[in-house]
Motif scaffolding. Sequence first.
Motif, mmCIF file in Angstrom:
data_model
loop_
_atom_site.group_PDB
_atom_site.id
_atom_site.type_symbol
_atom_site.label_atom_id
_atom_site.label_comp_id
_atom_site.label_asym_id
_atom_site.label_seq_id
_atom_site.Cartn_x
_atom_site.Cartn_y
_atom_site.Cartn_z
ATOM 1 N N ASP A 1 0.833 -1.205 0.000
ATOM 2 C CA ASP A 1 0.000 0.000 0.000
ATOM 3 C C ASP A 1 0.868 1.256 0.000
ATOM 4 O O ASP A 1 0.598 2.217 -0.741
ATOM 5 C CB ASP A 1 -0.911 -0.014 1.230
ATOM 6 N N LEU A 2 1.930 1.242 0.807
ATOM 7 C CA LEU A 2 2.833 2.388 0.860
ATOM 8 C C LEU A 2 3.561 2.593 -0.470
ATOM 9 O O LEU A 2 3.765 3.720 -0.912
ATOM 10 C CB LEU A 2 3.855 2.206 1.994
ATOM 11 N N GLU A 3 3.950 1.475 -1.094
ATOM 12 C CA GLU A 3 4.627 1.576 -2.384
ATOM 13 C C GLU A 3 3.716 2.209 -3.427
ATOM 14 O O GLU A 3 4.156 3.014 -4.251
ATOM 15 C CB GLU A 3 5.086 0.193 -2.844
ATOM 16 N N GLU A 4 2.442 1.820 -3.384
ATOM 17 C CA GLU A 4 1.475 2.397 -4.319
ATOM 18 C C GLU A 4 1.309 3.902 -4.054
ATOM 19 O O GLU A 4 1.216 4.697 -4.992
ATOM 20 C CB GLU A 4 0.127 1.676 -4.185
ATOM 21 N N ARG A 5 1.262 4.240 -2.771
ATOM 22 C CA ARG A 5 1.130 5.658 -2.415
ATOM 23 C C ARG A 5 2.378 6.446 -2.820
ATOM 24 O O ARG A 5 2.284 7.576 -3.305
ATOM 25 C CB ARG A 5 0.887 5.796 -0.909
ATOM 26 N N ILE A 6 3.560 5.810 -2.643
ATOM 27 C CA ILE A 6 4.807 6.460 -3.041
ATOM 28 C C ILE A 6 4.830 6.696 -4.547
ATOM 29 O O ILE A 6 5.215 7.772 -5.022
ATOM 30 C CB ILE A 6 6.017 5.611 -2.610
ATOM 31 N N ASP A 7 4.421 5.666 -5.321
ATOM 32 C CA ASP A 7 4.362 5.814 -6.776
ATOM 33 C C ASP A 7 3.426 6.944 -7.172
ATOM 34 O O ASP A 7 3.710 7.725 -8.095
ATOM 35 C CB ASP A 7 3.907 4.497 -7.428
ATOM 36 N N ASN A 8 2.302 7.014 -6.460
ATOM 37 C CA ASN A 8 1.332 8.065 -6.742
ATOM 38 C C ASN A 8 1.914 9.441 -6.423
ATOM 39 O O ASN A 8 1.758 10.404 -7.191
ATOM 40 C CB ASN A 8 0.064 7.829 -5.925
ATOM 41 N N LEU A 9 2.613 9.524 -5.279
ATOM 42 C CA LEU A 9 3.228 10.790 -4.889
ATOM 43 C C LEU A 9 4.345 11.188 -5.855
ATOM 44 O O LEU A 9 4.528 12.366 -6.160
ATOM 45 C CB LEU A 9 3.773 10.694 -3.462
ATOM 46 N N LYS A 10 5.097 10.167 -6.341
ATOM 47 C CA LYS A 10 6.141 10.450 -7.325
ATOM 48 C C LYS A 10 5.544 11.038 -8.592
ATOM 49 O O LYS A 10 6.102 11.962 -9.190
ATOM 50 C CB LYS A 10 6.907 9.161 -7.653
ATOM 51 N N SER A 11 4.419 10.481 -8.977
ATOM 52 C CA SER A 11 3.738 10.989 -10.174
ATOM 53 C C SER A 11 3.282 12.424 -9.955
ATOM 54 O O SER A 11 3.438 13.288 -10.830
ATOM 55 C CB SER A 11 2.543 10.093 -10.505
#
Length: 233
Positions: free
Chosen positions: A54-64
């Motif tokens: 879940d955190l990785e998905e959120r990190i990817d989203n934040l990176k975007s």
Amino acid sequence: MKRINLIGIVAAIVMAAAWAPTASAQATQNVQQLERDIEQHEKNIKNKEDSIKDLEERIDNLKSQLKDLENQKKALEKDVKNEIKMRKDKFTVRDELVYDQEIVDVLYNPYNKSDVEEALESFEGMETKDVLKKKELVEKYGEYTKDLREFMEKMKKQLAENRWKYVSSSTDLYKKFEKGVKGTKYWKVYNKKEKNESIDYLDRVMDKIMMFKNDGLKSETQFNEILNMLYAN
């Protein structure tokens, strides 16, 4: 004695038989507890792995989102540079127009204190370096004029004593006049006028002074014409 030993052996067998089920039950309980602990660890691992995902998905989203924000920032910075350039270009045109309309005539005509003061006010708010360089000329116009006038007045007496006769370049009087001209405050400006800004009116005065010198310092009329040009209003 044999009877007693037999009784001890029987007692030991009885005690061992009684302890065996108890030890077996304890061992079973330990295994079951360990299995429950293992099961709990596996649940914990699963839960934490899910949290990591879940955190990785959120990190990817934040990176975007961050990349998008960076692109927006770059676009704004480019816009700011363009705005700064356009502002500078307009300021240059504005300052040059003000100079042409309100200042240039002051340097084309004889020194006039009130005109110079008004011209200096026109420089307020300017930002264009090439235009601002001319401000010093306006500021020193009166000083340059006074210095040239004092030099000419000083030389007039000596030229009059010589009865305005032709003076060759080899004489002390000629050399003194030439040295005096080059020692005036405006000479440095005049001598570099081909490459730098200068005062148009004083350039014309200096041209006449140089012609007067090259002609042999002999014309009182020519001298007085130059001197009269240096009387401030």
